[in-house]
Design an enzyme around this catalytic site. Sequence first.
Site, mmCIF file in Angstrom:
data_model
loop_
_atom_site.group_PDB
_atom_site.id
_atom_site.type_symbol
_atom_site.label_atom_id
_atom_site.label_comp_id
_atom_site.label_asym_id
_atom_site.label_seq_id
_atom_site.Cartn_x
_atom_site.Cartn_y
_atom_site.Cartn_z
ATOM 1 N N ASN A 1 -37.145 19.977 12.430
ATOM 2 C CA ASN A 1 -37.861 20.924 10.800
ATOM 3 C C ASN A 1 -39.009 20.948 10.452
ATOM 4 O O ASN A 1 -39.253 19.607 10.183
ATOM 5 C CB ASN A 1 -36.293 22.426 10.857
ATOM 6 C CG ASN A 1 -35.401 21.193 9.726
ATOM 7 O OD1 ASN A 1 -36.226 20.146 8.790
ATOM 8 N ND2 ASN A 1 -34.715 20.474 9.870
ATOM 9 N N GLY B 1 -28.977 19.601 16.415
ATOM 10 C CA GLY B 1 -29.048 19.419 18.197
ATOM 11 C C GLY B 1 -29.604 18.555 18.248
ATOM 12 O O GLY B 1 -29.617 17.129 17.535
ATOM 13 N N SER C 1 -37.649 24.505 20.998
ATOM 14 C CA SER C 1 -37.607 25.990 20.513
ATOM 15 C C SER C 1 -35.927 26.380 20.891
ATOM 16 O O SER C 1 -35.790 27.701 20.828
ATOM 17 C CB SER C 1 -37.957 26.643 20.252
ATOM 18 O OG SER C 1 -39.298 26.238 19.233
ATOM 19 N N ASP D 1 -32.175 16.730 17.288
ATOM 20 C CA ASP D 1 -32.918 16.267 15.830
ATOM 21 C C ASP D 1 -31.530 15.540 15.504
ATOM 22 O O ASP D 1 -32.270 14.141 15.436
ATOM 23 C CB ASP D 1 -33.260 17.521 14.698
ATOM 24 C CG ASP D 1 -34.335 16.822 13.511
ATOM 25 O OD1 ASP D 1 -34.290 15.509 13.203
ATOM 26 O OD2 ASP D 1 -34.304 17.597 12.373
HETATM 27 P P1 ADP Z 1 -34.612 23.712 18.092
HETATM 28 O O1 ADP Z 1 -34.257 24.222 16.597
HETATM 29 O O2 ADP Z 1 -36.148 23.576 18.308
HETATM 30 O O3 ADP Z 1 -34.335 24.845 19.038
HETATM 31 P P2 ADP Z 1 -32.553 22.355 19.185
HETATM 32 O O4 ADP Z 1 -32.296 21.387 18.818
HETATM 33 O O5 ADP Z 1 -30.973 23.691 18.476
HETATM 34 O O6 ADP Z 1 -33.859 22.533 18.478
HETATM 35 O O7 ADP Z 1 -32.737 22.749 20.399
HETATM 36 C C1 ADP Z 1 -34.061 22.027 21.472
HETATM 37 C C2 ADP Z 1 -32.812 21.881 22.654
HETATM 38 O O8 ADP Z 1 -33.040 20.387 22.635
HETATM 39 C C3 ADP Z 1 -32.325 22.395 23.357
HETATM 40 O O9 ADP Z 1 -31.976 23.183 24.260
HETATM 41 C C4 ADP Z 1 -30.868 21.216 23.533
HETATM 42 O O10 ADP Z 1 -30.086 22.230 24.537
HETATM 43 C C5 ADP Z 1 -31.421 20.131 23.638
HETATM 44 N N1 ADP Z 1 -30.965 19.022 22.851
HETATM 45 C C6 ADP Z 1 -29.295 19.135 22.038
HETATM 46 N N2 ADP Z 1 -29.765 17.697 21.780
HETATM 47 C C7 ADP Z 1 -29.855 16.894 22.926
HETATM 48 C C8 ADP Z 1 -30.110 15.763 23.341
HETATM 49 N N3 ADP Z 1 -28.638 15.081 22.681
HETATM 50 N N4 ADP Z 1 -30.958 15.794 24.457
HETATM 51 C C9 ADP Z 1 -32.145 15.947 24.845
HETATM 52 N N5 ADP Z 1 -32.056 17.404 24.358
HETATM 53 C C10 ADP Z 1 -31.087 17.892 23.327
#
Ligand code: ADP
Length: 169
Positions: free
Chosen positions: A25, A33, A118, A35
């Site tokens: 962010n 998530g 996203s 991040d």
């Molecule tokens: P944003 O705020 O950009 O939407 P998110 O982290 O909520 O970011 O989600 C972005 C993508 O990352 C989603 O498709 C989620 O399923 C995926 N995600 C979450 N954890 C992991 C991980 N450990 N490795 C790869 N992708 C992940």
Amino acid sequence: MNSRLEIIQGDITKLNVDAIVNAANTSLLGGGGVDGAIHRAAGPELLVECKTIGGCPTGEARLTEGYNLPANFVIHTVGPIWYGGKNKEEALLRDCYRNSMVLADENDIRTIAFPNISTGVYHFPKELAAEIAIRAVQGFLENNEKFKKVIFCCFDEENYFIYKDSYVL
Ligand code: ADP
């Protein structure tokens, strides 16, 4: 079809590549998530370095070290929040992929993995996000011989199948 592109399902923090991309962010101070997963796996030094950067505008990208991650670097990019599609969301998401590739190239990164930027709490429609991601990366690779591998690391099965379907576009 580009043999340097790969689609996998898994956890991006486990990948042994030169750089993984973080869907961060604008504060770059961590979040949920992917991040949160990246900060947990990299360890607290990542946040210390992120604090020195002072944030990142949507669509841009910033480089840090990878600390305890198998990846040497993390490229932090800030995806757009989906507000219905009339706020330049598509162009901003394209910028995320393109600017991450440019920054990687400038730092001699040869293997890189992207999450589905996203498509989590930012609610960008998954099919459209996959099309934009694949087109942006393919377009970049067409004019770049140096990259060896670009991995789209899908966490959820839905995104994995969408990417597999979109890849033939
Ligand atoms: P944003 O705020 O950009 O939407 P998110 O982290 O909520 O970011 O989600 C972005 C993508 O990352 C989603 O498709 C989620 O399923 C995926 N995600 C979450 N954890 C992991 C991980 N450990 N490795 C790869 N992708 C992940």
